[in-house]
Design a protein around this motif. Structure first.
Motif, short mmCIF file in Angstrom:
data_model
loop_
_atom_site.label_atom_id
_atom_site.label_comp_id
_atom_site.label_asym_id
_atom_site.label_seq_id
_atom_site.Cartn_x
_atom_site.Cartn_y
_atom_site.Cartn_z
N THR A 134 -16.75 46.81 11.66
CA THR A 134 -17.28 45.66 12.40
C THR A 134 -16.33 44.47 12.23
O THR A 134 -15.36 44.54 11.47
CB THR A 134 -18.67 45.25 11.89
N ASP A 135 -16.65 43.37 12.93
CA ASP A 135 -15.94 42.12 12.65
C ASP A 135 -16.60 41.46 11.44
O ASP A 135 -17.47 42.06 10.80
CB ASP A 135 -15.93 41.20 13.87
N ASP A 136 -16.20 40.22 11.14
CA ASP A 136 -16.73 39.57 9.93
C ASP A 136 -17.88 38.61 10.23
O ASP A 136 -18.35 37.92 9.32
CB ASP A 136 -15.61 38.83 9.20
N ARG A 137 -18.34 38.57 11.49
CA ARG A 137 -19.46 37.68 11.80
C ARG A 137 -20.76 38.25 11.26
O ARG A 137 -21.02 39.45 11.40
CB ARG A 137 -19.57 37.50 13.31
N ALA A 181 -16.91 45.06 7.55
CA ALA A 181 -15.82 44.19 8.00
C ALA A 181 -14.51 44.43 7.26
O ALA A 181 -13.52 43.75 7.51
CB ALA A 181 -16.24 42.73 7.82
N GLU A 182 -14.50 45.42 6.35
CA GLU A 182 -13.27 45.74 5.63
C GLU A 182 -12.26 46.41 6.57
O GLU A 182 -12.63 46.99 7.58
CB GLU A 182 -13.57 46.66 4.45
N GLN A 183 -11.01 46.32 6.21
CA GLN A 183 -9.91 46.95 6.95
C GLN A 183 -9.84 46.51 8.42
O GLN A 183 -9.80 47.35 9.33
CB GLN A 183 -10.01 48.48 6.87
N ALA A 186 -7.14 43.36 13.31
CA ALA A 186 -6.73 42.12 13.98
C ALA A 186 -7.42 40.95 13.28
O ALA A 186 -8.33 41.13 12.48
CB ALA A 186 -7.08 42.15 15.46
N SER A 187 -6.99 39.73 13.61
CA SER A 187 -7.60 38.55 13.01
C SER A 187 -9.00 38.33 13.56
O SER A 187 -9.24 38.46 14.77
CB SER A 187 -6.73 37.32 13.30
N ASN A 188 -9.92 37.98 12.67
CA ASN A 188 -11.29 37.68 13.09
C ASN A 188 -11.43 36.22 13.54
O ASN A 188 -12.54 35.77 13.82
CB ASN A 188 -12.26 37.95 11.94
N ALA A 189 -10.30 35.50 13.63
CA ALA A 189 -10.35 34.10 14.02
C ALA A 189 -10.56 33.92 15.53
O ALA A 189 -10.93 32.84 15.98
CB ALA A 189 -9.07 33.39 13.60
N VAL A 195 -13.18 41.75 18.79
CA VAL A 195 -13.45 42.91 19.64
C VAL A 195 -12.69 44.12 19.14
O VAL A 195 -13.23 45.23 19.09
CB VAL A 195 -13.08 42.60 21.11
N LEU A 196 -11.44 43.93 18.74
CA LEU A 196 -10.64 45.04 18.23
C LEU A 196 -11.18 45.57 16.90
O LEU A 196 -11.10 46.76 16.62
CB LEU A 196 -9.18 44.59 18.05
#
Length: 219
Positions: A134-137, A181-183, A186-189, A195-196
């Motif tokens: 997942t992303d980090d949100r 959200a590990e590994q 792409a940047s979560n910024a 999305v990636l």
């Protein structure tokens, strides 16, 4: 003292010097031989290591080419990626946002992967690890199904694993893993990066006891 006696005395004094010099040269020669042998051993080890590395690279390249050929159709569609032997599928292709329910097109894509992957795994006596990311949100408030991103990624990996089995993949050849959200890839910024990072990956891995344990614990 006669001249002959003087010569004999000189020889007696010189002899120990030559004996010491001979011993010194013998020692130096022995040390040189040992150093030379050490260098040769190191060089042989380096050659063996390089040969092993070359063979490993050749095996990895052959493995990549074989997997790429097996997945030519899905790869050509652009909905599947292949990077270092890891098959990547965007989370948006498989699931609605923050959901573990497969989209119809996502299931159809998974179905198209089953047969080529079955053949590939059987030929190499390997199994398939399905990993969720997942992303980090943080999980949105009001979504009570998942405590956090790790749980969401776990449920998505399980959903994909079960769908593969339902479409014909032997359950003994696949297992699920979750990374949350590990590994990130792409940047979560940025939203494009997030999305990636919301993705599912499938990777052929050698059969092993830890993998088997994870497979049995996936439900």
């Amino acid at each position: 003292m006669s001249q002959l006696e003087e010569m004999d005395e000189g020889l007696e004094q010189t002899a120990p010097v030559w004996a010491v010099f001979g011993d010194l040269m013998t020692g130096l020669l022995g040390a040189f031989v040992l150093v030379l042998l050490g260098v040769l051993v190191v060089q042989m080890d380096l050659v063996d290591h390089l040969q092993l590395e070359v063979q490993k690279r050749q095996v990895e390249e052959q493995r990549r080419m074989t997997l790429e050929k097996a997945l030519a159709g899905p790869l050509a569609s652009g909905r599947v990626t292949l990077n270092n032997g890891r098959i990547g599928i965007s989370g948006s292709v498989l699931f609605p946002f923050n959901s573990d329910q497969l989209r119809p097109e996502g299931r159809a894509l998974l179905k198209s992967l089953v047969q080529p992957l079955k053949v590939y795994l059987a030929e190499r006596d390997e199994m398939l690890m399905v990993s969720g990311f997942t992303d980090d949100r943080p999980i949105q408030e009001g979504n009570r199904r998942f405590a956090d991103n790790l749980e969401l990624s776990a449920q998505r990996a399980l959903t994909v694993t079960r769908a593969l089995v339902e479409e014909g993949m032997p359950s003994s050849l696949t297992f699920a893993a979750a990374f949350g959200a590990e590994q990130p890839v792409a940047s979560n910024a940025s939203e494009a990066g997030r999305v990636l990072n919301r993705r599912v990956e499938m990777a052929p891995v050698p059969k092993s006891a830890p993998a088997a344990d994870a497979r049995h614990n996936r439900s």
